[in-house]
Scaffold this motif. Structure first.
Motif, PDB file in Angstrom:
ATOM      1  N   TYR A  71       0.840  -1.200   0.000  1.00 38.79           N
ATOM      2  CA  TYR A  71       0.000   0.000   0.000  1.00 38.79           C
ATOM      3  C   TYR A  71       0.875   1.251   0.000  1.00 38.79           C
ATOM      4  CZ  TYR A  71      -3.375  -3.526   1.596  1.00 38.79           C
ATOM      5  OH  TYR A  71      -4.155  -4.653   1.712  1.00 38.79           O
ATOM      6  N   GLN A  72       0.738   2.052  -1.025  1.00 39.99           N
ATOM      7  CA  GLN A  72       1.560   3.261  -1.158  1.00 39.99           C
ATOM      8  C   GLN A  72       1.427   4.191   0.061  1.00 39.99           C
ATOM      9  OE1 GLN A  72       3.943   4.082  -3.103  1.00 39.99           O
ATOM     10  NE2 GLN A  72       4.155   6.225  -2.437  1.00 39.99           N
ATOM     11  N   PRO A  73       0.217   4.404   0.595  1.00 41.29           N
ATOM     12  CA  PRO A  73       0.139   5.279   1.777  1.00 41.29           C
ATOM     13  C   PRO A  73       0.932   4.736   2.971  1.00 41.29           C
ATOM     14  CG  PRO A  73      -2.025   5.005   0.771  1.00 41.29           C
ATOM     15  CD  PRO A  73      -1.123   4.013   0.105  1.00 41.29           C
ATOM     16  N   MET A  74       0.966   3.426   3.121  1.00 37.25           N
ATOM     17  CA  MET A  74       1.705   2.853   4.248  1.00 37.25           C
ATOM     18  C   MET A  74       3.218   2.934   4.003  1.00 37.25           C
ATOM     19  SD  MET A  74      -0.537   2.274   6.474  1.00 37.25           S
ATOM     20  CE  MET A  74       0.448   1.396   7.685  1.00 37.25           C
ATOM     21  N   LEU A  75       3.635   2.792   2.742  1.00 37.58           N
ATOM     22  CA  LEU A  75       5.060   2.996   2.446  1.00 37.58           C
ATOM     23  C   LEU A  75       5.461   4.421   2.818  1.00 37.58           C
ATOM     24  CD1 LEU A  75       5.303   1.212  -1.033  1.00 37.58           C
ATOM     25  CD2 LEU A  75       6.066   0.337   1.185  1.00 37.58           C
ATOM     26  N   GLU A  76       4.550   5.345   2.587  1.00 39.79           N
ATOM     27  CA  GLU A  76       4.844   6.737   2.951  1.00 39.79           C
ATOM     28  C   GLU A  76       4.941   6.913   4.473  1.00 39.79           C
ATOM     29  OE1 GLU A  76       2.522   8.364  -1.038  1.00 39.79           O
ATOM     30  OE2 GLU A  76       1.772   8.946   0.948  1.00 39.79           O
ATOM     31  N   VAL A  77       4.109   6.187   5.208  1.00 43.66           N
ATOM     32  CA  VAL A  77       4.203   6.257   6.674  1.00 43.66           C
ATOM     33  C   VAL A  77       5.552   5.697   7.139  1.00 43.66           C
ATOM     34  CG1 VAL A  77       3.250   5.429   8.858  1.00 43.66           C
ATOM     35  CG2 VAL A  77       1.709   6.148   7.026  1.00 43.66           C
ATOM     36  N   LEU A  78       5.952   4.562   6.571  1.00 43.90           N
ATOM     37  CA  LEU A  78       7.245   3.974   6.932  1.00 43.90           C
ATOM     38  C   LEU A  78       8.376   4.975   6.706  1.00 43.90           C
ATOM     39  CD1 LEU A  78       6.876   0.400   5.355  1.00 43.90           C
ATOM     40  CD2 LEU A  78       7.047   0.909   7.795  1.00 43.90           C
ATOM     41  N   HIS A  79       8.361   5.599   5.535  1.00 42.97           N
ATOM     42  CA  HIS A  79       9.431   6.551   5.215  1.00 42.97           C
ATOM     43  C   HIS A  79       9.367   7.794   6.103  1.00 42.97           C
ATOM     44  CE1 HIS A  79      11.489   4.881   1.656  1.00 42.97           C
ATOM     45  NE2 HIS A  79      10.379   4.179   1.547  1.00 42.97           N
ATOM     46  N   TYR A  80       8.160   8.254   6.341  1.00 43.02           N
ATOM     47  CA  TYR A  80       8.004   9.461   7.163  1.00 43.02           C
ATOM     48  C   TYR A  80       8.498   9.211   8.588  1.00 43.02           C
ATOM     49  CZ  TYR A  80       5.627  13.420   9.396  1.00 43.02           C
ATOM     50  OH  TYR A  80       5.336  14.552  10.114  1.00 43.02           O
ATOM     51  N   LEU A  81       8.156   8.058   9.132  1.00 40.92           N
ATOM     52  CA  LEU A  81       8.635   7.733  10.478  1.00 40.92           C
ATOM     53  C   LEU A  81      10.158   7.592  10.495  1.00 40.92           C
ATOM     54  CD1 LEU A  81       5.841   5.279  11.679  1.00 40.92           C
ATOM     55  CD2 LEU A  81       6.343   7.546  12.613  1.00 40.92           C
ATOM     56  N   TYR A  84       9.877  -2.646   1.605  1.00 43.10           N
ATOM     57  CA  TYR A  84       9.527  -1.719   2.687  1.00 43.10           C
ATOM     58  C   TYR A  84      10.721  -0.928   3.223  1.00 43.10           C
ATOM     59  CZ  TYR A  84       5.594  -5.028   2.842  1.00 43.10           C
ATOM     60  OH  TYR A  84       4.529  -5.834   2.527  1.00 43.10           O
ATOM     61  N   GLY A  85      11.917  -1.264   2.780  1.00 40.28           N
ATOM     62  CA  GLY A  85      13.098  -0.635   3.355  1.00 40.28           C
ATOM     63  C   GLY A  85      13.381  -1.114   4.772  1.00 40.28           C
ATOM     64  N   ILE A  86      12.880  -2.290   5.111  1.00 42.37           N
ATOM     65  CA  ILE A  86      13.047  -2.840   6.462  1.00 42.37           C
ATOM     66  C   ILE A  86      14.026  -4.012   6.403  1.00 42.37           C
ATOM     67  CG2 ILE A  86      11.866  -4.049   8.349  1.00 42.37           C
ATOM     68  CD1 ILE A  86       9.440  -2.289   7.824  1.00 42.37           C
ATOM     69  N   PRO A  87      15.157  -3.902   7.113  1.00 47.14           N
ATOM     70  CA  PRO A  87      16.180  -4.954   7.044  1.00 47.14           C
ATOM     71  C   PRO A  87      15.753  -6.214   7.796  1.00 47.14           C
ATOM     72  CG  PRO A  87      16.817  -3.286   8.649  1.00 47.14           C
ATOM     73  CD  PRO A  87      15.542  -2.789   8.000  1.00 47.14           C
ATOM     74  N   PRO A  88      16.411  -7.347   7.517  1.00 50.20           N
ATOM     75  CA  PRO A  88      16.020  -8.628   8.120  1.00 50.20           C
ATOM     76  C   PRO A  88      15.953  -8.582   9.639  1.00 50.20           C
ATOM     77  CG  PRO A  88      17.912  -8.915   6.634  1.00 50.20           C
ATOM     78  CD  PRO A  88      17.542  -7.477   6.588  1.00 50.20           C
ATOM     79  N   GLU A  89      16.868  -7.841  10.263  1.00 52.72           N
ATOM     80  CA  GLU A  89      16.903  -7.810  11.731  1.00 52.72           C
ATOM     81  C   GLU A  89      15.744  -7.025  12.307  1.00 52.72           C
ATOM     82  OE1 GLU A  89      19.236  -6.653   9.648  1.00 52.72           O
ATOM     83  OE2 GLU A  89      20.111  -4.752  10.339  1.00 52.72           O
ATOM     84  N   GLN A  90      14.939  -6.360  11.460  1.00 50.97           N
ATOM     85  CA  GLN A  90      13.777  -5.649  11.945  1.00 50.97           C
ATOM     86  C   GLN A  90      12.466  -6.312  11.474  1.00 50.97           C
ATOM     87  OE1 GLN A  90      16.530  -1.806  11.840  1.00 50.97           O
ATOM     88  NE2 GLN A  90      14.399  -1.283  11.451  1.00 50.97           N
ATOM     89  N   VAL A  91      12.566  -7.579  11.143  1.00 56.31           N
ATOM     90  CA  VAL A  91      11.373  -8.364  10.828  1.00 56.31           C
ATOM     91  C   VAL A  91      11.128  -9.338  11.979  1.00 56.31           C
ATOM     92  CG1 VAL A  91      10.327 -10.053   9.288  1.00 56.31           C
ATOM     93  CG2 VAL A  91      11.704  -8.181   8.342  1.00 56.31           C
ATOM     94  N   VAL A  92      10.017  -9.143  12.670  1.00 53.65           N
ATOM     95  CA  VAL A  92       9.590 -10.044  13.739  1.00 53.65           C
ATOM     96  C   VAL A  92       8.418 -10.836  13.177  1.00 53.65           C
ATOM     97  CG1 VAL A  92       8.721 -10.197  16.102  1.00 53.65           C
ATOM     98  CG2 VAL A  92      10.228  -8.289  15.435  1.00 53.65           C
ATOM     99  N   GLY A  93       8.553 -12.136  13.119  1.00 51.65           N
ATOM    100  CA  GLY A  93       7.472 -12.951  12.567  1.00 51.65           C
ATOM    101  C   GLY A  93       7.335 -14.234  13.329  1.00 51.65           C
ATOM    102  N   THR A  94       6.474 -15.098  12.840  1.00 52.08           N
ATOM    103  CA  THR A  94       6.389 -16.421  13.436  1.00 52.08           C
ATOM    104  C   THR A  94       7.732 -17.112  13.219  1.00 52.08           C
ATOM    105  OG1 THR A  94       4.013 -16.557  13.286  1.00 52.08           O
ATOM    106  CG2 THR A  94       5.223 -18.648  13.252  1.00 52.08           C
TER     107      THR A  94
END
Lengths: 357, 357
Positions: B185-195, B221-231
């Motif tokens: 979602y483009q709006p959420m990508l913008e939130v990620l970048h803005y934060l 998303y510009g989110i590195p592996p160490e910032q992915v929390v998943g199952t």
């Protein structure tokens, strides 16, 4: 409480031999809280690694950083991949005569018993309360696990953090009569800063409890909680009487972050292979192997405790006295030579050990 | 292989209802690998959140960032504590008709069977290979777990990453005929970048598999592996025939990162309480509660899928059609109103949904 699965990543045989050297219980919780010294690291513009003597260990670090941060180098590493991992006990701070976290657990027993008086006459708590070092040293592995479980789990996460912080602000190492957090190795603090100055993300990868180490890692090492990989226990989400959510530490082991658990923990928490890894004992061997299996420049280093005068001397590698706390056996020394890992001699490579010297 | 403990954090009832909508197997592994589009985010100096309509949702984000980054604000948050967590499926990218990871698992079945021909005539693999959607939709939970286990575990970590990456480079969503990774979602990508532009560290906290999401989180998303929390599943350290160490993905569940597992996963992987949390379904409720239980300014937001024309419409909150994939029931809507969480209407708050529009 069943504690089979709570091991806290500590070599339990090591506990037994190390415990005899301890003043237990220290009663340090009764002492006055005092601010702790902040260890100073050099500013970025200073000469790097000032506490390191000129020699192969210092050069290995300088060469690695030069090769991986120079864009013209064939071994250049992009910033986002610059990961360096550090064992803690015996690599970043003193681990003898016994791991600091174990001292904490034993010191916590009186408080736990005060909250649960029914434990007072029950073993192993009774023996710990007696202060009889010989009897404590003879506790069984199951006894020790019961102590770890009772002192590290069952409370809200925030309460544990507050208790551990309070203890660290008062308890002192018997040899130096200094806060445990003053016993970080100044040369290693310089390595942490030097790598960070060169855009490396520094992680602790410890067999100790992840939550315990997180309580002081930022203050002592400049390493934030999210970059502490340790032995991991489960938590349980719930609500208090006011409906406010909180997490409780559970006696459930998720990962024993030692030996093979170190690369497993690195994958779990970081998801990347490190470019540099530092350790000091058999528990770090797999982390160094995993690091070295990557392409390009990799830096693997092992701290050898060969300085009884300024710190401790133990191996049994190189004819040093044997130990069960942070063992560095001769075969590990052989692996280092075979694989091109650099062994750091505390005696010969470090001009000083502690910031307070 | 015993798979009782492999659940991959997916509401398994949801699988059954969602599967009927799928083209299975897609055979997309045979397609040619193509480079994937990179979603563009605005530069820091641009007006923030350009795809957001002026309204309470956009203002909630802008106000939060202003309050927590202005040193003069009583709600100022130090840089090192700025943590924001985002659910993925249905919050950052499309989750209907069924989670992308489930499509991957079903698509992987032919390859798994090619390597292990004995599975060809064995259920549930036989049914998946048949392509009979009705029969696939009727698979039992145990069957689905067997598929997840066979396709997500048992291989070296590097091999899994290569396979998932190859699949993502070829498989397409049936509705838009676009790569799944184009459906962020483009709006959420913008939130990620803005934060991030405001020094927030952004994390994904997903019920999906941690290793699966890591394969594309940096790129999308510009989110590195160490910032992915998943199952999280366990891995096993070992050596190949040449003595080279590697990690194998094990069918052992460490943490189901959904519902109460989300705050538990946040504590495990981050060790700090987030200041902002974004979700879209019941699986995110506890993460938002945990975030909101902190002091000072906290931002909790839920994406409501109320735009059948541009994406999907499901709730059943607010009279939207019911679903078992990313359920947003009316009681969750009530919780949002009660707790001051902001509900984002895709229809009314977002000027566009995707970058390709």
């Amino acid at each position: 409480m069943k504690t089979d699965h709570l091991k806290s990543g500590i070599d339990r045989r090591a506990l037994v031999s190390g415990l005899a050297a301890l003043p237990v219980p220290s009663g340090s919780l009764l002492a006055q809280t005092r601010p702790q010294a902040q260890l100073q690291a050099p500013a970025a513009q200073d000469e790097p690694l000032p506490s390191w003597k000129d020699g192969p260990a210092k050069h290995a670090i300088l060469d690695f950083v030069r090769d991986t941060t120079d864009q013209a180098s064939p071994k250049f590493v992009p910033v986002e991949e610059r990961i360096a991992t550090f064992d803690q006990d015996g690599t970043l701070w003193v681990e003898h005569p016994i791991y600091t976290q174990v001292v904490y657990c034993l010191d916590r027993v009186p408080s736990v018993v005060a909250e649960k008086p029914e434990l007072k006459e029950r073993e192993p708590f009774k023996t710990v309360l007696s202060g009889d070092r010989d009897a404590i040293a003879k506790l069984s592995l199951d006894d020790l696990e019961a102590i770890l479980s009772a002192t590290l789990t069952g409370m809200p996460v925030d309460e544990f953090e507050a208790e551990a912080s309070q203890w660290l602000a008062t308890a002192k190492h018997p040899r130096w009569n200094r806060f445990y957090t003053d016993l970080a190795y100044q040369p290693m603090l310089e390595v942490l800063h030097y790598l960070r100055d060169n855009a490396y993300k520094t992680y602790i990868v410890t067999g100790g409890g992840q939550d315990f180490v997180r309580t002081y890692a930022q203050r002592i090492y400049g390493i934030p909680p999210e970059q502490v990989v340790g032995t991991m226990g489960g938590t349980k989400f719930g609500y208090d009487n006011n409906g406010k959510p909180f997490l409780t530490k559970e006696p459930k082991l998720l990962l024993n972050d030692d030996h093979a658990g170190k690369p497993e923990g690195i994958h779990l928490m970081i998801g990347r292979r490190p470019y540099a890894a530092f350790g000091n004992s058999t528990g770090d061997q797999q982390m160094l192997e995993y690091t070295g299996a990557g392409d390009g420049a990799r830096l693997m280093m092992l701290v050898l405790h060969d300085d009884a005068e300024r710190e401790y001397a133990y191996g049994p590698a190189q004819g040093l006295p044997n130990t069960r706390v942070g063992t560095f056996p001769q075969p590990l020394f052989g692996e280092a030579e075979k694989n091109g890992w650099t062994v750091i001699s505390m005696k010969n490579d470090w001009m000083r050990i502690f910031a307070f010297e």
